[in-house]
Write a protein that holds these residues in place. Structure first.
Motif, mmCIF file in Angstrom:
data_model
loop_
_atom_site.group_PDB
_atom_site.id
_atom_site.type_symbol
_atom_site.label_atom_id
_atom_site.label_comp_id
_atom_site.label_asym_id
_atom_site.label_seq_id
_atom_site.Cartn_x
_atom_site.Cartn_y
_atom_site.Cartn_z
ATOM 1 N N TYR A 161 -64.858 46.827 24.084
ATOM 2 C CA TYR A 161 -66.048 45.933 22.355
ATOM 3 C C TYR A 161 -67.416 45.503 23.270
ATOM 4 O O TYR A 161 -68.527 46.586 22.673
ATOM 5 C CB TYR A 161 -65.318 45.227 21.025
ATOM 6 C CG TYR A 161 -66.191 45.418 19.907
ATOM 7 C CD1 TYR A 161 -66.435 46.266 19.099
ATOM 8 C CD2 TYR A 161 -66.985 44.492 19.506
ATOM 9 C CE1 TYR A 161 -67.396 46.371 18.048
ATOM 10 C CE2 TYR A 161 -68.126 44.312 18.776
ATOM 11 C CZ TYR A 161 -68.224 45.124 17.700
ATOM 12 O OH TYR A 161 -68.544 45.234 16.971
ATOM 13 N N ASN A 162 -67.269 44.831 23.526
ATOM 14 C CA ASN A 162 -68.526 43.780 23.387
ATOM 15 C C ASN A 162 -69.714 44.645 24.251
ATOM 16 O O ASN A 162 -71.167 45.329 24.128
ATOM 17 C CB ASN A 162 -68.771 42.479 25.081
ATOM 18 C CG ASN A 162 -68.263 41.589 23.648
ATOM 19 O OD1 ASN A 162 -68.202 41.902 22.065
ATOM 20 N ND2 ASN A 162 -67.117 41.193 24.119
ATOM 21 N N PHE A 163 -68.702 45.855 25.890
ATOM 22 C CA PHE A 163 -69.914 47.048 26.395
ATOM 23 C C PHE A 163 -70.300 47.968 25.352
ATOM 24 O O PHE A 163 -70.945 48.809 25.530
ATOM 25 C CB PHE A 163 -68.720 47.320 27.107
ATOM 26 C CG PHE A 163 -69.722 47.799 28.115
ATOM 27 C CD1 PHE A 163 -70.879 48.309 28.868
ATOM 28 C CD2 PHE A 163 -68.731 49.287 28.617
ATOM 29 C CE1 PHE A 163 -71.098 48.736 30.111
ATOM 30 C CE2 PHE A 163 -69.322 50.179 29.576
ATOM 31 C CZ PHE A 163 -70.485 49.786 30.154
ATOM 32 N N ALA A 164 -69.353 48.599 24.597
ATOM 33 C CA ALA A 164 -69.061 49.361 24.160
ATOM 34 C C ALA A 164 -70.199 49.182 22.687
ATOM 35 O O ALA A 164 -71.893 50.040 21.980
ATOM 36 C CB ALA A 164 -68.595 50.092 22.488
ATOM 37 N N TYR A 165 -70.624 48.016 22.167
ATOM 38 C CA TYR A 165 -71.695 46.950 21.541
ATOM 39 C C TYR A 165 -73.222 47.373 22.395
ATOM 40 O O TYR A 165 -73.829 48.200 21.451
ATOM 41 C CB TYR A 165 -71.198 46.194 20.523
ATOM 42 C CG TYR A 165 -72.635 45.462 19.545
ATOM 43 C CD1 TYR A 165 -71.839 47.026 18.560
ATOM 44 C CD2 TYR A 165 -73.227 45.027 20.231
ATOM 45 C CE1 TYR A 165 -73.112 45.392 17.021
ATOM 46 C CE2 TYR A 165 -74.472 44.158 18.754
ATOM 47 C CZ TYR A 165 -74.260 45.307 17.857
ATOM 48 O OH TYR A 165 -75.025 44.701 16.109
ATOM 49 N N ARG A 166 -72.961 46.642 23.063
ATOM 50 C CA ARG A 166 -74.120 47.300 23.732
ATOM 51 C C ARG A 166 -74.717 48.049 24.726
ATOM 52 O O ARG A 166 -76.127 48.318 24.352
ATOM 53 C CB ARG A 166 -73.960 45.532 25.073
ATOM 54 C CG ARG A 166 -74.048 44.475 25.014
ATOM 55 C CD ARG A 166 -74.242 43.579 26.066
ATOM 56 N NE ARG A 166 -73.562 41.972 25.447
ATOM 57 C CZ ARG A 166 -73.374 41.300 25.844
ATOM 58 N NH1 ARG A 166 -71.457 41.312 25.662
ATOM 59 N NH2 ARG A 166 -72.968 40.054 25.235
ATOM 60 N N LEU A 167 -74.317 49.219 24.648
ATOM 61 C CA LEU A 167 -74.412 50.360 24.266
ATOM 62 C C LEU A 167 -74.798 51.079 23.482
ATOM 63 O O LEU A 167 -75.965 52.004 23.420
ATOM 64 C CB LEU A 167 -72.863 51.327 25.228
ATOM 65 C CG LEU A 167 -73.058 51.287 26.538
ATOM 66 C CD1 LEU A 167 -71.733 51.729 27.027
ATOM 67 C CD2 LEU A 167 -73.941 51.399 27.556
ATOM 68 N N THR A 168 -74.145 51.047 22.162
ATOM 69 C CA THR A 168 -74.567 51.727 21.272
ATOM 70 C C THR A 168 -75.107 50.888 19.873
ATOM 71 O O THR A 168 -76.022 51.701 19.567
ATOM 72 C CB THR A 168 -73.403 51.871 20.494
ATOM 73 O OG1 THR A 168 -72.773 50.993 20.250
ATOM 74 C CG2 THR A 168 -72.442 52.973 21.106
ATOM 75 N N ASP A 209 -69.727 50.112 13.633
ATOM 76 C CA ASP A 209 -69.175 51.106 13.890
ATOM 77 C C ASP A 209 -69.152 51.874 14.840
ATOM 78 O O ASP A 209 -67.944 52.963 15.569
ATOM 79 C CB ASP A 209 -69.315 52.388 12.482
ATOM 80 C CG ASP A 209 -69.343 51.488 11.316
ATOM 81 O OD1 ASP A 209 -67.890 50.294 11.120
ATOM 82 O OD2 ASP A 209 -69.919 51.425 9.992
ATOM 83 N N ASP A 210 -70.340 52.205 15.504
ATOM 84 C CA ASP A 210 -70.264 53.606 16.371
ATOM 85 C C ASP A 210 -69.050 52.660 18.187
ATOM 86 O O ASP A 210 -68.592 53.580 18.614
ATOM 87 C CB ASP A 210 -71.298 54.120 17.301
ATOM 88 C CG ASP A 210 -72.234 55.116 16.127
ATOM 89 O OD1 ASP A 210 -71.457 55.292 15.459
ATOM 90 O OD2 ASP A 210 -73.692 55.030 16.368
ATOM 91 N N ALA A 211 -68.899 51.132 17.983
ATOM 92 C CA ALA A 211 -68.586 50.792 19.022
ATOM 93 C C ALA A 211 -66.894 50.666 19.140
ATOM 94 O O ALA A 211 -66.609 50.865 19.506
ATOM 95 C CB ALA A 211 -69.683 49.009 19.685
ATOM 96 N N LYS A 212 -66.618 50.566 17.257
ATOM 97 C CA LYS A 212 -65.209 50.325 17.390
ATOM 98 C C LYS A 212 -64.889 52.032 17.941
ATOM 99 O O LYS A 212 -63.727 51.721 17.394
ATOM 100 C CB LYS A 212 -65.114 49.983 16.248
ATOM 101 C CG LYS A 212 -65.174 49.185 15.447
ATOM 102 C CD LYS A 212 -65.013 48.574 13.864
ATOM 103 C CE LYS A 212 -65.055 46.802 13.708
ATOM 104 N NZ LYS A 212 -65.305 46.474 12.605
#
Length: 192
Positions: A30-37, A41-44
């Motif tokens: 999730y942390n990686f996804a959030y730092r990308l997006t 919501d997009d990270a989730k």
């Protein structure tokens, strides 16, 4: 590994691998996804998509190998594919939302900007996160993988599907860019 050599796991084995090897990494994912997006919501959604793909293709995972690196690679590829798809789509307008707004009581309310709030919001913030988020995605990704997630150069090369030399040079350049962006902030905090 060819399809004939690929190990087939039973449903019970798949659930065990998923629970024991994949799920412990969900916070890092999730942390990686959030730092990308930059969007919760997009990270989730990206993490959910990653875990769905991981379960769907679990037979291609070699039990006992680095599950975290395997998951990060799936997430990174999903992000890139989604980014490419979205960049080719024309901008969309939700006409229902526009119509609802114009039919509401809010349409006649004057919109004012409270400059005090905006000024304080600009002054408050994690300067390091802001600097990191301002980097291009390729540079931001290598810093996240190496300095925040602790992957080795070899693991990063597999996740990003690039040679180790490229990982090293990209990381060096990313750190220099980050250093430049944080130079003024460091001076203002008393560092030389």
């Amino acid at each position: 590994m060819s399809d004939t050599e690929r190990k087939r796991y039973s449903e019970k084995q798949k659930v065990k691998i998923f629970d024991e090897e994949f799920l412990p990494h969900i916070d890092s994912m999730y942390n990686f996804a959030y730092r990308l997006t930059f969007d919760e919501d997009d990270a989730k959604d990206l993490v959910q998509e990653t875990y769905l793909k991981a379960f769907r293709f679990i037979d291609s995972f070699q039990e006992g190998t680095n599950a975290k690196a395997w998951l990060f690679r799936i997430l990174k590829n999903s992000f890139i594919n989604d980014f490419r798809k979205k960049s080719k789509e024309p901008s969309k307008v939700d006409y229902q939302e526009v119509e609802t707004f114009y039919n509401s009581d809010e349409v006649d309310e004057p919109i004012t900007t409270d400059l005090r709030v905006e000024t304080v919001q600009d002054m408050i913030g994690d300067e390091v996160s802001i600097a990191l988020n301002s980097l291009a995605v390729d540079f931001r990704t290598v810093i996240i993988l190496c300095d925040l997630e602790g992957f080795t150069y070899e693991e990063m090369a597999k996740i990003l599907d690039i040679p180790i030399g490229t990982v090293r040079s990209r990381l060096h350049r990313a750190r220099n860019l980050l250093k430049e962006k944080l130079w003024n902030y460091a001076q203002s905090m008393g560092y030389k």
